[in-house]
Design a protein around this motif. Structure first.
Motif, PDB file in Angstrom:
ATOM      1  N   UNK A 182     -22.156   5.363   0.315  1.00  0.00           N
ATOM      2  CA  UNK A 182     -22.077   5.243  -0.979  1.00  0.00           C
ATOM      3  C   UNK A 182     -20.904   4.214  -1.015  1.00  0.00           C
ATOM      4  N   UNK A 183     -20.427   3.667  -2.374  1.00  0.00           N
ATOM      5  CA  UNK A 183     -19.200   2.633  -2.472  1.00  0.00           C
ATOM      6  C   UNK A 183     -17.987   3.405  -1.605  1.00  0.00           C
ATOM      7  N   UNK A 184     -17.260   2.719  -0.900  1.00  0.00           N
ATOM      8  CA  UNK A 184     -16.546   3.256  -0.115  1.00  0.00           C
ATOM      9  C   UNK A 184     -15.125   2.241   0.121  1.00  0.00           C
ATOM     10  N   UNK A 185     -14.119   2.731   0.598  1.00  0.00           N
ATOM     11  CA  UNK A 185     -12.854   1.987   0.750  1.00  0.00           C
ATOM     12  C   UNK A 185     -12.224   2.454   2.084  1.00  0.00           C
ATOM     13  N   UNK A 186     -11.731   1.294   2.866  1.00  0.00           N
ATOM     14  CA  UNK A 186     -11.351   1.819   4.084  1.00  0.00           C
ATOM     15  C   UNK A 186      -9.933   0.887   4.532  1.00  0.00           C
ATOM     16  N   UNK A 187      -9.351   1.382   5.539  1.00  0.00           N
ATOM     17  CA  UNK A 187      -8.151   0.590   5.987  1.00  0.00           C
ATOM     18  C   UNK A 187      -8.848   0.062   7.228  1.00  0.00           C
ATOM     19  N   UNK A 188      -8.111  -1.179   7.639  1.00  0.00           N
ATOM     20  CA  UNK A 188      -8.506  -1.433   9.018  1.00  0.00           C
ATOM     21  C   UNK A 188      -7.128  -2.136   9.724  1.00  0.00           C
ATOM     22  N   UNK A 189      -7.114  -1.980  10.987  1.00  0.00           N
ATOM     23  CA  UNK A 189      -6.004  -2.560  11.726  1.00  0.00           C
ATOM     24  C   UNK A 189      -6.571  -3.610  13.008  1.00  0.00           C
ATOM     25  N   UNK A 190      -5.847  -4.666  13.267  1.00  0.00           N
ATOM     26  CA  UNK A 190      -6.463  -5.469  14.261  1.00  0.00           C
ATOM     27  C   UNK A 190      -6.117  -4.567  15.719  1.00  0.00           C
ATOM     28  N   UNK A 191      -7.171  -4.741  16.703  1.00  0.00           N
ATOM     29  CA  UNK A 191      -6.833  -4.024  17.836  1.00  0.00           C
ATOM     30  C   UNK A 191      -5.733  -4.197  18.621  1.00  0.00           C
ATOM     31  N   UNK A 192      -4.756  -5.041  18.460  1.00  0.00           N
ATOM     32  CA  UNK A 192      -3.661  -5.221  19.214  1.00  0.00           C
ATOM     33  C   UNK A 192      -2.661  -4.323  18.396  1.00  0.00           C
ATOM     34  N   UNK A 193      -2.809  -3.756  17.390  1.00  0.00           N
ATOM     35  CA  UNK A 193      -2.000  -2.698  16.611  1.00  0.00           C
ATOM     36  C   UNK A 193      -2.125  -1.375  17.548  1.00  0.00           C
ATOM     37  N   UNK A 194      -3.167  -1.197  17.960  1.00  0.00           N
ATOM     38  CA  UNK A 194      -3.490   0.288  18.768  1.00  0.00           C
ATOM     39  C   UNK A 194      -2.557   0.585  19.746  1.00  0.00           C
ATOM     40  N   UNK A 195      -2.339  -0.544  20.497  1.00  0.00           N
ATOM     41  CA  UNK A 195      -1.300  -0.311  21.701  1.00  0.00           C
ATOM     42  C   UNK A 195       0.023  -0.001  21.165  1.00  0.00           C
ATOM     43  N   UNK A 219       1.906  -1.016   7.111  1.00  0.00           N
ATOM     44  CA  UNK A 219       2.170  -2.460   6.882  1.00  0.00           C
ATOM     45  C   UNK A 219       1.322  -3.465   7.743  1.00  0.00           C
ATOM     46  N   UNK A 220       0.717  -2.718   8.691  1.00  0.00           N
ATOM     47  CA  UNK A 220      -0.020  -3.666   9.319  1.00  0.00           C
ATOM     48  C   UNK A 220      -1.558  -3.424   8.878  1.00  0.00           C
ATOM     49  N   UNK A 221      -1.666  -2.755   8.109  1.00  0.00           N
ATOM     50  CA  UNK A 221      -3.076  -2.737   7.670  1.00  0.00           C
ATOM     51  C   UNK A 221      -3.703  -3.639   6.786  1.00  0.00           C
ATOM     52  N   UNK A 222      -5.019  -3.452   6.709  1.00  0.00           N
ATOM     53  CA  UNK A 222      -5.567  -4.429   5.283  1.00  0.00           C
ATOM     54  C   UNK A 222      -6.349  -3.458   4.949  1.00  0.00           C
ATOM     55  N   UNK A 223      -6.539  -3.456   3.795  1.00  0.00           N
ATOM     56  CA  UNK A 223      -7.690  -2.687   3.125  1.00  0.00           C
ATOM     57  C   UNK A 223      -8.791  -3.336   2.541  1.00  0.00           C
ATOM     58  N   UNK A 238       6.595  10.660  10.146  1.00  0.00           N
ATOM     59  CA  UNK A 238       7.674  10.417   9.090  1.00  0.00           C
ATOM     60  C   UNK A 238       7.417   9.269   8.114  1.00  0.00           C
ATOM     61  N   UNK A 239       7.844   9.350   6.869  1.00  0.00           N
ATOM     62  CA  UNK A 239       7.604   8.543   5.987  1.00  0.00           C
ATOM     63  C   UNK A 239       7.653   6.939   6.327  1.00  0.00           C
ATOM     64  N   UNK A 240       8.854   6.865   7.058  1.00  0.00           N
ATOM     65  CA  UNK A 240       9.006   5.517   7.761  1.00  0.00           C
ATOM     66  C   UNK A 240       7.822   5.212   8.518  1.00  0.00           C
ATOM     67  N   UNK A 257       0.746  -1.027   0.152  1.00  0.00           N
ATOM     68  CA  UNK A 257       0.128  -0.001   0.044  1.00  0.00           C
ATOM     69  C   UNK A 257       0.775   1.131  -0.103  1.00  0.00           C
ATOM     70  N   UNK A 258       0.650   2.013  -0.699  1.00  0.00           N
ATOM     71  CA  UNK A 258       1.415   3.363  -0.939  1.00  0.00           C
ATOM     72  C   UNK A 258       0.638   4.304   0.345  1.00  0.00           C
TER      73      UNK A 258
END
Lengths: 231, 231
Positions: free
Chosen positions: B101-114, B28-32, B19-21, B4-5
DNA sequence: CCGCGACTTTGCTGAGGGGCAAACAAGCGG
DNA sequence: CCGCTTGTTTGCCCCTCAGCAAAGTCGCGG
């Protein structure tokens, strides 16, 4: 200046789990203040320069709009943090906090917030959770206003208060805050006239027992039935 | 799996200043996920195991009570985070998010929050601020419900939507979300009948121009006058 | 102990707006 | 292109509740 004892804040959920040293550190930056009944901790629109923890008493938070209409946002109980405008990025206090009874509070300058959450990250987590709980509560209130009639809303408000500030007596559960008809009206979006009429009707049915700025719940079941489903 | 960009999330206020990094790390932990119109990202009461960022489209968040009455809590716009139940200590989602409307989202598992807030503390600050803004909004809505009549509330809701999702056309400001009378009713605590009657009256006066699931504001001034002070 | 202010009660009236019912568009799928 | 589903409009009735007005009461301060 006398030192403050860490037992003052040990009971606050926001500081739960912190070490005695941490508590002392936090306390060392705090200022203690007396709030006699009727006095305000802060007023809506004032620059928000401090945040607070209630030690003793009860505060009433109100919010007023441009037209002068007012609602009662919530009651603050001991061990609640309040006025954390800085945390939510507000530059002024969004409401007015008035002592409903003689009260005692700690306060910290805003600058301490950033330091404290950096040093004690659990504080940020706790703050976010309590903010979340308040958001849920407020959304429930919107749902309530949008879908229930006045009698149901008053019943709901009284039951909630009885849970939050109830004290068992031989006659029933006394709401242990001075609570006028006007207060209940501002909590439920009704007029004080309608609140008065409703309470009178309930009193006749033996559901409550009330006087000047005083409400005692005698029949919690009955009120719950009204709150759920006005027949 | 294609990468993903980072430009996907660079525009989100929650990630501003990273930062970009850092953005790459977060991504890297997201799902689209694609959310065709009508599909839900999550439903009220489901265990809250992920949180989200809307990339494109609009979601409608609704909340329903035990009696089946429903309100429309808010619309989610691109770059908004949503479903952050974990952050506020909720184990289940407090509402249902449906694609308007037709939409697009990213999602992360809860564990990523912490992990994320530990690595990028600014994220926690931003999250708290957006939560605070929503709390303010919701309290304003309570004030609105408690003190304004239906016509004023509908006017307020339409103006707010025009600001949030308005698109200028030659006829006026089109609200660029499919918006039924029922939706407006659920936003204002009215019935769809009353909303329909009100819009018809406004249309006759040239204040708005509306059709099936469509509202165009022609006279913002006029609506503002109604919202403030129904004569 | 009295007077005044703050709070409460109650009656009357009318309008806002919900509930019900039914007719009417406007897309959409076949 | 037709029929059906989904969304919208409108009329009518009636109930809840706000608005207005005025008369209590309670309790505090002098």
């Amino acid at each position: 200046m006398s030192r403050l004892d860490r037992s003052l804040i040990a009971g606050a959920p926001a500081f739960a789990g912190l070490s005695p040293e941490a508590l002392d550190d936090i306390l060392s930056r705090a200022q203690i203040m007396r709030l006699p009944k009727g006095e305000t901790a802060f007023r809506q629109g004032e620059p928000a320069d401090r945040f607070f923890l209630l030690l003793h008493g009860r505060l009433r938070v109100t919010r007023i709009n441009a037209e002068g209409a007012q609602i009662l946002v919530r009651f603050i109980a001991p061990n609640d943090m309040f006025g954390v405008a800085m945390a939510i990025g507000a530059v002024t206090y969004p409401g007015t906090a008035t002592a409903a009874v003689d009260s005692l509070a700690l306060s910290w300058p805003n600058a301490a917030w950033t330091n404290l959450i950096a040093a004690y990250p659990s504080l940020a987590v706790k703050a976010m959770q309590s903010l979340g709980a308040r958001l849920q509560d407020t959304q429930d209130r919107v749902l309530d206003l949008a879908t229930h009639n006045v009698e149901q809303r008053i019943a709901g408000a009284v039951l909630k208060l009885a849970r939050q500030a109830g004290r068992k007596t031989e006659e029933g559960v006394l709401i242990d805050i001075p609570l006028s008809r006007q207060d209940l009206a501002e909590m439920t979006g009704a007029t004080l006239h309608t609140v008065s009429r409703t309470l009178s009707a309930w009193e006749a049915k033996g559901l409550v027992d009330c006087g000047r700025r005083r409400v005692v719940v005698r029949d919690e079941q009955g009120l719950t039935a009204i709150a759920k489903h006005a027949e």
